[in-house]
Design an enzyme around this catalytic site. Structure first.
Site, PDB file in Angstrom:
ATOM      1  N   ASP A 179      -7.586  -0.110  -4.142  1.00 54.99           N
ATOM      2  CA  ASP A 179      -7.689   0.098  -3.067  1.00 54.99           C
ATOM      3  C   ASP A 179      -8.373  -0.400  -2.239  1.00 54.99           C
ATOM      4  O   ASP A 179      -8.619  -1.282  -2.497  1.00 54.99           O
ATOM      5  CB  ASP A 179      -8.635   1.463  -3.143  1.00 54.99           C
ATOM      6  N   GLY A 186      -0.826   3.232   4.102  1.00 55.13           N
ATOM      7  CA  GLY A 186       0.684   2.976   4.546  1.00 55.13           C
ATOM      8  C   GLY A 186       0.606   1.944   5.499  1.00 55.13           C
ATOM      9  O   GLY A 186       1.871   1.597   6.566  1.00 55.13           O
ATOM     10  N   ASP A 244      -6.594   8.595   4.495  1.00 55.54           N
ATOM     11  CA  ASP A 244      -7.129  10.460   3.587  1.00 55.54           C
ATOM     12  C   ASP A 244      -7.176  11.694   4.160  1.00 55.54           C
ATOM     13  O   ASP A 244      -6.958  11.835   5.313  1.00 55.54           O
ATOM     14  CB  ASP A 244      -8.776  10.172   3.591  1.00 55.54           C
TER      15      ASP A 244
HETATM   16  C1  GLA Z   1     -10.570   5.674   0.046  1.00 60.41           C
HETATM   17  C2  GLA Z   1      -9.242   6.406   0.353  1.00 60.41           C
HETATM   18  C3  GLA Z   1      -9.718   7.083  -0.979  1.00 60.41           C
HETATM   19  C4  GLA Z   1     -10.740   7.443  -1.901  1.00 60.41           C
HETATM   20  C5  GLA Z   1     -12.080   6.851  -1.604  1.00 60.41           C
HETATM   21  C6  GLA Z   1     -13.219   6.397  -2.277  1.00 60.41           C
HETATM   22  O1  GLA Z   1     -11.179   6.473   1.600  1.00 60.41           O
HETATM   23  O2  GLA Z   1      -8.346   6.408   0.189  1.00 60.41           O
HETATM   24  O3  GLA Z   1      -8.285   7.841  -1.196  1.00 60.41           O
HETATM   25  O4  GLA Z   1     -10.518   6.531  -3.083  1.00 60.41           O
HETATM   26  O5  GLA Z   1     -11.352   5.424  -0.575  1.00 60.41           O
HETATM   27  O6  GLA Z   1     -13.853   5.450  -1.896  1.00 60.41           O
END
Ligand code: GLA
Length: 394
Positions: A146, A195, A216
């Site tokens: 991430d 994205g 998200d």
């Molecule tokens: C981001 C990701 C989420 C999750 C959080 C965890 O927002 O997009 O899916 O993994 O981090 O902190």
């Protein structure tokens, strides 16, 4: 053996080596569960074990939900050698992996190319190879990577513009992929950078088996439908081993009604999206389980042809999507994004079908023979009628 025979067998072996393509990781969209949407930072070892136990007992494992993934907040501190340890919510990650594996599942974990994860835990920056090795030693099978604080590095390098530092971002994702490959353990690689820079165009080149295409998801119809329907046009980028990922499921978390959750599940299946349940699997209403476990919906998502569905038409809030399936049939979804129950008519010729078809209404679980070239259904507000349609033999 004669020289001719030796040469011939060498030729055959070389030809086989050329034609025998290895089965890619994630030949169909990964299915499983992820802790984040329900537990967020509260997730502990016991929740992960409870999820695995529940998925055996409630049939989800049999239905194909195999990846038991831990999201952010498992990370502890690094020791003097730089080796990352899990925090006290996860006292023994190897033992947890052994437990999850013993139940027939695979274990997923989470990190960031940045110094810190999104929830401000330890990321992998500067420790990529070391972390990949640790994951492999624990028995990890899936990594969600991430972007999070790596955005700060990109912003600095791009003089305030994260997207401008794209080559660096690409390198960072490639770096962890190479580190995972170097471990020799097959680990599904899930890119999460929301994205940016049209990740679907370069995700496969950095080794991504799936990549988030959006920000998200939230457990609301507005957010889910905004994300889901915005996937139109991305179909050509998904396929076996490399999938578009519009984020994890919210089915069963309580913020949508049954029609809305059926829309969520149907749309994700039409999109050949990863199906990662995001609810508390140890406490689930029968209606939730019926949505997550509908075999016909799962079969649409998991169809081995691996062709992502796309939007065929949108008239106001009424959308028709179709997805070709490996047996020559088509999945067709009639979505009503509007605020009133509405009749929708599908002209079979619009989806390349003949006048007469055998149609299966997936959620109603019933077969209908259609002889007159079109099918009309009443679709509830925010709801869907999901069909699997085969040309009839006559
Ligand atoms: C981001 C990701 C989420 C999750 C959080 C965890 O927002 O997009 O899916 O993994 O981090 O902190």
């Amino acid at each position: 053996m004669s020289l001719a025979l030796i040469l011939l067998s060498g030729f055959v072996a070389a030809a086989c080596a050329q034609t025998a393509r290895p089965v890619p990781l994630a030949p169909t969209p990964p299915m499983g569960r992820n802790s984040w949407n329900h537990f967020a930072q509260r997730v502990i070892d016991a929740d992960v074990r409870a999820a695995a136990d529940a998925m055996v007992a409630n049939g989800m494992r049999e239905a194909g939900y195999i990846y038991v993934n831990i999201d952010d907040s498992w990370e502890g501190t690094r020791d003097a050698d730089g080796v990352l340890h899990s925090n006290n919510k996860f006292p023994d990650m190897k033992a947890l992996a052994d437990y999850v594996h013993s139940k027939g599942f695979k274990l997923g974990i989470y990190s960031s190319p940045g110094a810190k994860t999104c929830a401000k835990y330890e990321g992998s920056l500067g420790h990529e190879a070391q972390d990949a090795k640790t994951y492999a030693e624990w028995g990890i099978d899936f990594l969600k990577y991430d972007l999070c604080s790596y955005g700060n590095v990109l912003r600095k390098e791009g003089h305030g513009d994260v997207a401008a530092a794209f080559p660096l971002q690409r390198l960072a994702y490639r770096k962890m992929h190479d580190a995972l490959v170097a471990t020799g353990r097959p680990i599904i690689y899930s890119l999460c950078q929301y994205g940016m820079n049209s990740v679907w165009e370069w995700g496969p080149e950095v080794g991504g088996n799936l990549w988030r295409t959006t920000g998200d998801i939230k457990d609301t119809y507005e957010r889910m439908s905004l994300i889901g329907f915005a996937q139109a046009g991305l179909a050509k980028y998904g396929g076996p081993g490399h999938w578009n990922d519009p984020d994890m499921l919210e089915v069963g978390n309580g913020g949508m009604n049954g029609d809305e959750y059926r829309t969520h599940m149907s749309l994700w299946a039409m999109l050949a999206a990863p199906l990662l349940a995001g609810n508390d699997l140890s406490k689930m209403k029968p209606e939730t389980l019926a949505i997550l476990e509908n075999r016909d919906v799962i079969a649409i998502d998991q169809d081995p042809l691996g062709i992502q569905g796309d939007r065929l038409s949108a008239v106001g809030p009424l959308e028709i999507w179709s997805k070709p399936l490996s047996d020559g049939s088509k999945a067709v979804a009639l979505f009503n994004r509007g605020e009133l129950e509405t009749s929708m008519t599908l002209k079979l010729s619009d989806v390349g079908l003949k006048k007469a078809v055998n149609l299966h209404d997936v959620w109603a679980g019933k077969d209908i023979a259609v002889e007159n070239g079109s099918y009309t259904a009443v679709v509830p507000k925010h709801g869907v009628v999901l069909l699997r349609i085969q040309n009839s033999s006559h």
